[in-house]
Design a protein around this motif. Structure first.
Motif, mmCIF file in Angstrom:
data_model
loop_
_atom_site.group_PDB
_atom_site.id
_atom_site.type_symbol
_atom_site.label_atom_id
_atom_site.label_comp_id
_atom_site.label_asym_id
_atom_site.label_seq_id
_atom_site.Cartn_x
_atom_site.Cartn_y
_atom_site.Cartn_z
ATOM 1 N N ARG A 241 0.826 -1.209 0.000
ATOM 2 C CA ARG A 241 0.000 0.000 0.000
ATOM 3 C C ARG A 241 0.862 1.262 0.000
ATOM 4 N N VAL A 242 1.941 1.234 0.779
ATOM 5 C CA VAL A 242 2.818 2.406 0.866
ATOM 6 C C VAL A 242 3.484 2.663 -0.487
ATOM 7 N N LEU A 243 3.912 1.612 -1.188
ATOM 8 C CA LEU A 243 4.557 1.807 -2.490
ATOM 9 C C LEU A 243 3.555 2.302 -3.542
ATOM 10 N N LYS A 244 2.327 1.794 -3.482
ATOM 11 C CA LYS A 244 1.321 2.259 -4.442
ATOM 12 C C LYS A 244 0.998 3.737 -4.251
ATOM 13 N N ALA A 245 1.083 4.216 -3.001
ATOM 14 C CA ALA A 245 0.787 5.622 -2.724
ATOM 15 C C ALA A 245 2.018 6.512 -2.849
ATOM 16 N N SER A 246 3.151 5.953 -3.249
ATOM 17 C CA SER A 246 4.388 6.717 -3.322
ATOM 18 C C SER A 246 4.317 7.787 -4.408
ATOM 19 N N PRO A 247 4.946 8.941 -4.202
ATOM 20 C CA PRO A 247 5.060 9.934 -5.293
ATOM 21 C C PRO A 247 5.854 9.341 -6.459
ATOM 22 N N ARG A 248 5.742 9.980 -7.607
ATOM 23 C CA ARG A 248 6.441 9.482 -8.797
ATOM 24 C C ARG A 248 7.952 9.619 -8.624
ATOM 25 N N TRP A 249 8.669 8.612 -9.129
ATOM 26 C CA TRP A 249 10.122 8.608 -9.081
ATOM 27 C C TRP A 249 10.678 9.298 -10.324
ATOM 28 N N ILE A 250 11.988 9.544 -10.292
ATOM 29 C CA ILE A 250 12.696 10.017 -11.487
ATOM 30 C C ILE A 250 13.100 8.772 -12.281
ATOM 31 N N PRO A 251 12.622 8.590 -13.514
ATOM 32 C CA PRO A 251 12.863 7.332 -14.240
ATOM 33 C C PRO A 251 14.332 7.140 -14.600
ATOM 34 N N GLY A 252 14.691 5.901 -14.906
ATOM 35 C CA GLY A 252 16.049 5.577 -15.329
ATOM 36 C C GLY A 252 16.298 5.996 -16.770
ATOM 37 N N LYS A 258 14.412 7.577 -21.624
ATOM 38 C CA LYS A 258 13.789 7.013 -20.435
ATOM 39 C C LYS A 258 13.388 5.557 -20.689
ATOM 40 N N VAL A 259 13.668 4.686 -19.719
ATOM 41 C CA VAL A 259 13.374 3.258 -19.866
ATOM 42 C C VAL A 259 12.692 2.754 -18.603
ATOM 43 N N ARG A 260 12.102 1.564 -18.733
ATOM 44 C CA ARG A 260 11.478 0.893 -17.589
ATOM 45 C C ARG A 260 12.562 0.127 -16.826
#
Length: 273
Positions: A241-252, A258-260
């Protein structure tokens, strides 16, 4: 008794049998109508049987006949052979191109010749070139002529289709790894504020780490969140639940794009003493 010719079903015998009896009772009336009922039943049964037997034939007669296909006549066409070619006959002249839309003046390339071989031809002046295009010979133009393109028509340059990179990279071998805005210290500070210790884990004194994996998408969102090592007592669900509510990260970043990226992280659950 069996060899006698007495018909016990005649009405005379019915009157004798039912003498001094209640004739309004149903048995007397049934005996009187037995012959008529038997004949009627035989006629109805025979009619139903005949109709059931003849129903396929009747259906074929009622059904419309299928359309008759017309036979196409095949006509044999005999093609005459072409006339023999006379080798002495000269070939036809090549077709003349249509006149240009604009006038042309003779403007051959310069050739160095001796003076005695130079013809008395006036060279093309600048004023002539202003009114007409240079060419191999002087041709009067036709303003109503269509524009003729001598080169072969083509499709022109084509742009290659852009293929989106949907591969999930490992964060170790990346040009630039994904990260939480402000660094991982900010991420764990967010986790400490967001985690609500499950009541079941508190009652059973469950402490430890939940190891999770997830994918940081190109837009910084977290997807495919999985628990790799469980702790139990409701802590696994709380970590998800905490990870789902996390703010957006800076992608790699890989090769400047930008990649997954797949990421692994532990979340600690510790009861304060």
């Amino acid at each position: 008794m069996f060899g006698s010719k007495i018909d016990l079903f005649k009405r005379d015998w019915l009157d004798v049998v039912f003498a001094n009896k209640n004739k309004s009772y149903g048995a007397y009336e049934l005996r009187q109508r037995s012959d008529a009922n038997t004949t009627k039943s035989l006629l109805i049964a025979s009619t139903v049987f005949v109709l059931a037997f003849l129903s396929p034939k009747i259906a074929e007669l009622v059904k419309p006949a299928p359309p008759v296909e017309k036979e196409e006549k095949q006509v044999e066409v005999i093609v005459q052979p072409p006339p023999p070619v006379n080798p002495e006959t000269p070939p036809p002249p090549p077709p003349q191109p249509p006149p240009p839309k604009q006038d042309q003046v003779k403007f051959p390339p310069p050739i160095v010749k001796p003076d005695e071989l130079v013809r008395d031809e006036e060279p093309v002046t600048i004023e002539d070139l202003k009114k007409a295009d240079p060419g191999q010979k002087t041709i009067a133009g036709d303003p109503d002529a269509d524009i003729v393109i001598a080169t072969a028509a083509g499709d022109g340059p084509k742009q290659a289709a852009v293929v989106e990179d949907t591969k999930v990279y490992d964060f170790v071998s990346l040009e630039s790894q994904p990260t939480f805005p402000g660094g991982m210290d900010k991420f764990y500070a967010y986790v400490q504020r967001a985690v609500k210790y499950p009541a079941m884990a508190q009652e059973n004194n469950i402490q430890g780490k939940v190891f999770l994996s997830f994918v940081v998408e190109k837009d910084g969102s977290l997807t495919d969140i999985k628990v790799e090592r469980k702790l139990g007592g409701g802590t696994d669900e709380e970590a998800i639940r905490v990870l789902k509510a996390s703010p957006r990260w800076i992608p790699g970043i890989q090769n400047g794009k930008k990649v997954r990226v797949k990421y692994n992280i532990p979340i600690s659950f510790t009861l304060s003493q």
